[in-house]
Design an enzyme around this catalytic site. Sequence first.
Site, PDB file in Angstrom:
ATOM      1  N   SER A 234       0.828  -1.219   0.000  1.00  0.00           N
ATOM      2  CA  SER A 234       0.000   0.000   0.000  1.00  0.00           C
ATOM      3  C   SER A 234       0.857   1.261   0.000  1.00  0.00           C
ATOM      4  CB  SER A 234      -0.973  -0.001   1.185  1.00  0.00           C
ATOM      5  OG  SER A 234      -0.319  -0.322   2.379  1.00  0.00           O
ATOM      6  N   HIS A 264      -2.013  -8.896   2.044  1.00  0.00           N
ATOM      7  CA  HIS A 264      -1.662  -7.642   2.741  1.00  0.00           C
ATOM      8  C   HIS A 264      -2.783  -7.349   3.738  1.00  0.00           C
ATOM      9  CE1 HIS A 264       0.285  -3.911   3.419  1.00  0.00           C
ATOM     10  NE2 HIS A 264      -0.118  -3.214   2.379  1.00  0.00           N
ATOM     11  N   HIS A 310       5.764 -12.979   7.791  1.00  0.00           N
ATOM     12  CA  HIS A 310       5.929 -11.577   7.379  1.00  0.00           C
ATOM     13  C   HIS A 310       7.096 -11.467   6.409  1.00  0.00           C
ATOM     14  CE1 HIS A 310       6.216  -7.198   7.619  1.00  0.00           C
ATOM     15  NE2 HIS A 310       4.957  -7.279   7.974  1.00  0.00           N
ATOM     16  N   ARG A 319       3.023  -5.211  17.470  1.00  0.00           N
ATOM     17  CA  ARG A 319       1.624  -4.761  17.417  1.00  0.00           C
ATOM     18  C   ARG A 319       0.694  -5.909  17.833  1.00  0.00           C
ATOM     19  NH1 ARG A 319       1.681  -2.880  11.354  1.00  0.00           N
ATOM     20  NH2 ARG A 319       2.600  -4.958  11.273  1.00  0.00           N
ATOM     21  N   ASP A 365      -2.105  -8.868  12.112  1.00  0.00           N
ATOM     22  CA  ASP A 365      -3.473  -9.292  11.825  1.00  0.00           C
ATOM     23  C   ASP A 365      -3.933 -10.485  12.652  1.00  0.00           C
ATOM     24  OD1 ASP A 365      -3.737  -7.310   9.878  1.00  0.00           O
ATOM     25  OD2 ASP A 365      -2.774  -8.556   8.374  1.00  0.00           O
TER      26      ASP A 365
END
Length: 425
Positions: A234, A264, A310, A319, A365
Site C-alpha cells: 500500500s 496484505h 511476514h 503490534r 493481523d
Amino acid sequence: MAKTLKETLAAQIPKLRKEKQQVLKSVGDKKMSDVVVAQAFGGMRGVKGMICDTSVVEPDKGLIIRGIPILKIKNKLPEEIFWLLITGKLPTAEELKIFQKELRALSDVPNYIWKVLKAMPKSSHPMAMLDTAILAMENESIFRKRYNEGMAKTEYWEPALEDAMKIIATIHTIAAGVYRIKYKKGALIAPSNKLDWGADYARMLGMPTKKGQNYEMMRLYLTLHTDHEGGNVSANTCHTVGSALSDPYYAVSAGLNGLAGPLHGLANQECLGWIIDTMKKFGGAPSEKEIEDYAWETLNAHKVIPGYGHAVLRVTDPRFTAFNGFGKKYLKKDPIFQTVDRVFKIVPKVLKAHGKAANPWPNVDAGSGALLYNAGIKEFEYYTVLFSVSRSMGMLAQLVLNRALGTAITRPKSVSTAWVKKTIK
Ligand code: HAX
C-alpha cells in the site's frame, strides 16, 4: 506560541531539503544494495531502493516510528502519531488541540459521496466502497487545482498537506458510513465536535462504549496500524502514484486498493475467519492438540495460516503483543480471544516444523480481529476498512514529505526473462 502542523512542517522543510542535498552530494554515487535474479523474480524482497523517513521495520524489533518503538507510544492518539510521522516529534498538548480543531473544521463529507456509496451494488466489498469514495472525493483536491494554476515545485507540499488533512478529517466518517450503509445499520451518524478521532470513529460506527473500553480499543487499533515503512504494497503504491504528481486522493485510493489484497491488509478478514472455523469445527474454543491438527490440515491443503509470517519481520510483531495485552486486560473470558491466544502458542511450532515460512511468528493481523469482534464488529469483510482508516495516515505523511523533498517520479528498470538468460552468467 504553539504552531499548526503546517507551520511546524514549513519551519522544518529548508533543513530537510538541505540534508537531502548534502547526502546526495557526499554519498550519492555510492552503492546501497545488490540485487540477485531471485529478488527480481521475487517481489524485490530486501532490495533497498527507496527512502522513507516516517518509520522503519527492523526484522528483529518490528515497527519503529521516528526512532520510537511502537510499544512505547501505543497509548498515544492516532492524531499524535500522524503529527509524529510528519514532523519527527510528538505534538505538545496545545499543538494537539489545535490540530484536532483543524481536523474537525474539515470534517464535512460532501453529499455526493453518500450518493455514490448508496448507488453501489449491495454485494460491493466494503474496501471497494471506501476506495471509490476516496477517489470520488478527488473532486475536492486543492493540489490538482493549484497545479493547474501553475504553482511552483517548492509549493507542492502545501496543497498536498491540505488534501491530506481533508482525507484524514473525513475518512473515518466515510468508513463508518460504509459500515452503516453496507450492513443496514440505520441512519448515518454525523461526526462530533468533542471526541478525539478514534473514539469518534467508534461512535459513528455505532459501537457501544462499554465504559470507554471500545474507544480505548479503537484508539489502540488506529495507532498501531498507521505506518509500516515505505516498501509494503500500500505505501509503495501510494508512493508511486503520488510520484507522478497524481494528487493525494488518487494516491491514497490506489494504496488502499493494494491494502485490499489477501496477502496484505485483507489478511485480517481472513484471520478471524480461520479462528472461527477452528472453533466451529471443534465446537467452541479448541484444545492445543485440536489447533495443531487444524493448522496441519490447512498447510497440507496448500493454504497459508493467516496472521502468521511476514516479509520483513522475524519476531512476534510488537503490534500483536499490544493487542494481546489489551485482550488479556479486558477479554480474558472471551472464547475467541482465548483461541487466538492458544493459536499463538501452537502455530509458530507448527510452521517451524513445516519448514517453509521464513517467519513463523504472528503479525499484526493475528490478534486484532478478536478485539473487533468483541466490540460488536462481526462483519469480517469490514476489518480491512478499519486498517485503511489508520494506514491512510502513514501513506499521507510519506506523500507530503515526498512532495516537500521533491522526490522524483518512480521508474525502476525492468528486464525481460530473455535478457536474464542471455546476460546473467
Ligand atoms: N502459512 C503457510 N505458509 C506460509 C506462511 C503462513 N502463514 N507464511 C509464509 N508461508 C510460505 C509462503 O507461502 C512461501 O511458500 P512458497 O515457497 O510455496 O511460495 C514460503 O512460506 C516462504 O515465504 P516467506 O518468505 O516466509 O514469506 P513472504 O515474504 O513470501 O510472504 C506473507 C509474507 C505475509 C505474504 C506470508 O507470510 C503469508 O502469506 N502469510 C499469511 C497471510 C498474512 O498473514 N498476511 C498479512 C501480512 C501482514 C500484512 O501485510 N498485513 O497487512
